[in-house]
Design a protein around this motif. Structure first.
Motif, PDB file in Angstrom:
ATOM      1  N   GLN A 154       0.836  -1.201   0.000  1.00 48.43           N
ATOM      2  CA  GLN A 154       0.000   0.000   0.000  1.00 48.43           C
ATOM      3  C   GLN A 154       0.872   1.253   0.000  1.00 48.43           C
ATOM      4  O   GLN A 154       1.987   1.251   0.540  1.00 48.43           O
ATOM      5  CB  GLN A 154      -0.917   0.061   1.234  1.00 48.43           C
ATOM      6  N   GLU A 191      -3.955   5.782   7.873  1.00 41.39           N
ATOM      7  CA  GLU A 191      -3.889   7.239   7.917  1.00 41.39           C
ATOM      8  C   GLU A 191      -4.938   7.799   8.874  1.00 41.39           C
ATOM      9  O   GLU A 191      -4.666   8.718   9.656  1.00 41.39           O
ATOM     10  CB  GLU A 191      -4.087   7.827   6.517  1.00 41.39           C
ATOM     11  N   SER A 223      -4.360   1.293   3.754  1.00 41.88           N
ATOM     12  CA  SER A 223      -3.614   2.540   3.878  1.00 41.88           C
ATOM     13  C   SER A 223      -4.513   3.678   4.359  1.00 41.88           C
ATOM     14  O   SER A 223      -4.090   4.519   5.155  1.00 41.88           O
ATOM     15  CB  SER A 223      -2.943   2.905   2.552  1.00 41.88           C
ATOM     16  N   THR A 224      -5.762   3.687   3.907  1.00 41.40           N
ATOM     17  CA  THR A 224      -6.700   4.704   4.379  1.00 41.40           C
ATOM     18  C   THR A 224      -6.963   4.546   5.871  1.00 41.40           C
ATOM     19  O   THR A 224      -6.973   5.527   6.623  1.00 41.40           O
ATOM     20  CB  THR A 224      -8.025   4.618   3.599  1.00 41.40           C
ATOM     21  N   GLN A 269      -5.376  13.395   3.928  1.00 39.53           N
ATOM     22  CA  GLN A 269      -5.029  12.334   2.987  1.00 39.53           C
ATOM     23  C   GLN A 269      -5.505  12.711   1.594  1.00 39.53           C
ATOM     24  O   GLN A 269      -6.671  13.038   1.376  1.00 39.53           O
ATOM     25  CB  GLN A 269      -5.679  11.020   3.414  1.00 39.53           C
ATOM     26  N   SER A 313      -4.648   7.226  -1.648  1.00 34.55           N
ATOM     27  CA  SER A 313      -4.233   5.951  -1.048  1.00 34.55           C
ATOM     28  C   SER A 313      -4.630   4.833  -1.987  1.00 34.55           C
ATOM     29  O   SER A 313      -5.550   4.983  -2.798  1.00 34.55           O
ATOM     30  CB  SER A 313      -4.866   5.747   0.332  1.00 34.55           C
ATOM     31  N   SER A 344       0.255   5.726   0.425  1.00 42.62           N
ATOM     32  CA  SER A 344      -0.653   6.854   0.624  1.00 42.62           C
ATOM     33  C   SER A 344       0.156   8.144   0.614  1.00 42.62           C
ATOM     34  O   SER A 344       1.355   8.143   0.897  1.00 42.62           O
ATOM     35  CB  SER A 344      -1.433   6.719   1.944  1.00 42.62           C
TER      36      SER A 344
END
Length: 234
Positions: free
Chosen positions: A33, A59, A55-56, A47, A50, A35
């Motif tokens: 991943q 974050e 990854s989201t 953000q 991503s 981002s």
């Protein structure tokens, strides 16, 4: 020296009027991943891009608890390279590490997007297996970070958001909206209202995005005290 594949990716990125990140960056860097986050105020970030839900979630978790490799990279301007998350001392990120245990992340690499003393964001690379980046992968990651830094310093951050999520609001727009509502409802400065939102999300093991959506939809009421039974979902 950067690899031919990364050179092609960056060449295409430079040539585009509206910059668009390629998912090919993930495989070139040997990651699962990636981002990219843009700095807002202090250690807060937004953000921008991503590759997937992991990854989201990572974050959003850093944003919720207010600590982690991303904030550290932004604050210090230094690379944060942890090739074995299980070996990170618990006191380094005492809140983040237990909370991220459910995520498939065993190695993480955060590169500050900075030029001199100007920090504009963070590039974060994640992998589900431990191990360092190779020298070639690190060269490619640094080249990608440098390219993103120059685009952001040139004011292309909003264009990048538009190219990744055409016609959509920023990922945390609902958080900003909920923070404003809480600020008015509780008579708190925006910074403290955001802390209340973060505390509730962490204390109830919920995504800050989900909590913010409940606040905005008026399904959740927060009092001005610490999270307690009177803070109920209607």
């Amino acid at each position: 020296m950067i690899s031919p594949v990364m050179a092609d990716i960056l060449r295409a990125f430079h040539a585009e009027t509206t910059p668009r990140l390629s998912d090919g960056c993930v495989s070139v860097l040997g990651m699962d991943q990636l981002s990219v986050s843009l700095a807002l105020e202090g250690r807060l970030t937004e953000q921008l891009w991503s590759t997937d839900e992991t990854s989201t979630s990572f974050e959003d978790l850093q944003f919720t608890v207010g600590e982690g490799p991303g904030p550290d990279a932004l604050r210090t301007g230094q690379l944060i390279l942890e090739h074995d998350v299980s070996a990170v001392p618990p006191q380094r990120w005492p809140v983040l590490l237990p909370a991220m245990a459910r995520l498939p992340i065993q190695a993480l690499f955060c590169l500050p997007l900075a030029l001199g003393g100007i920090g504009v964001g963070v590039l974060t690379a994640l992998r589900s297996t431990p191990g360092p980046m190779t020298g070639q992968q690190m060269d490619d990651a640094l080249a990608l970070a440098a390219t993103l830094t120059l685009r952001f310093l040139g004011g292309d951050g909003e264009q990048l958001v538009a190219s990744v999520r055409p016609g959509s609001e920023s990922h945390r727009a609902v958080v900003h909206q909920a923070t404003g509502m809480l600020s008015v409802q509780l008579g708190l400065p925006l910074a403290k209202a955001l802390l209340r939102l973060r505390a509730y999300a962490y204390g109830h093991d919920r995504s800050i995005i989900d909590v913010a959506q409940d606040v905005v939809a008026r399904r959740l009421k927060l009092d001005n005290d610490r999270p307690a039974p009177e803070e109920t979902r209607e």
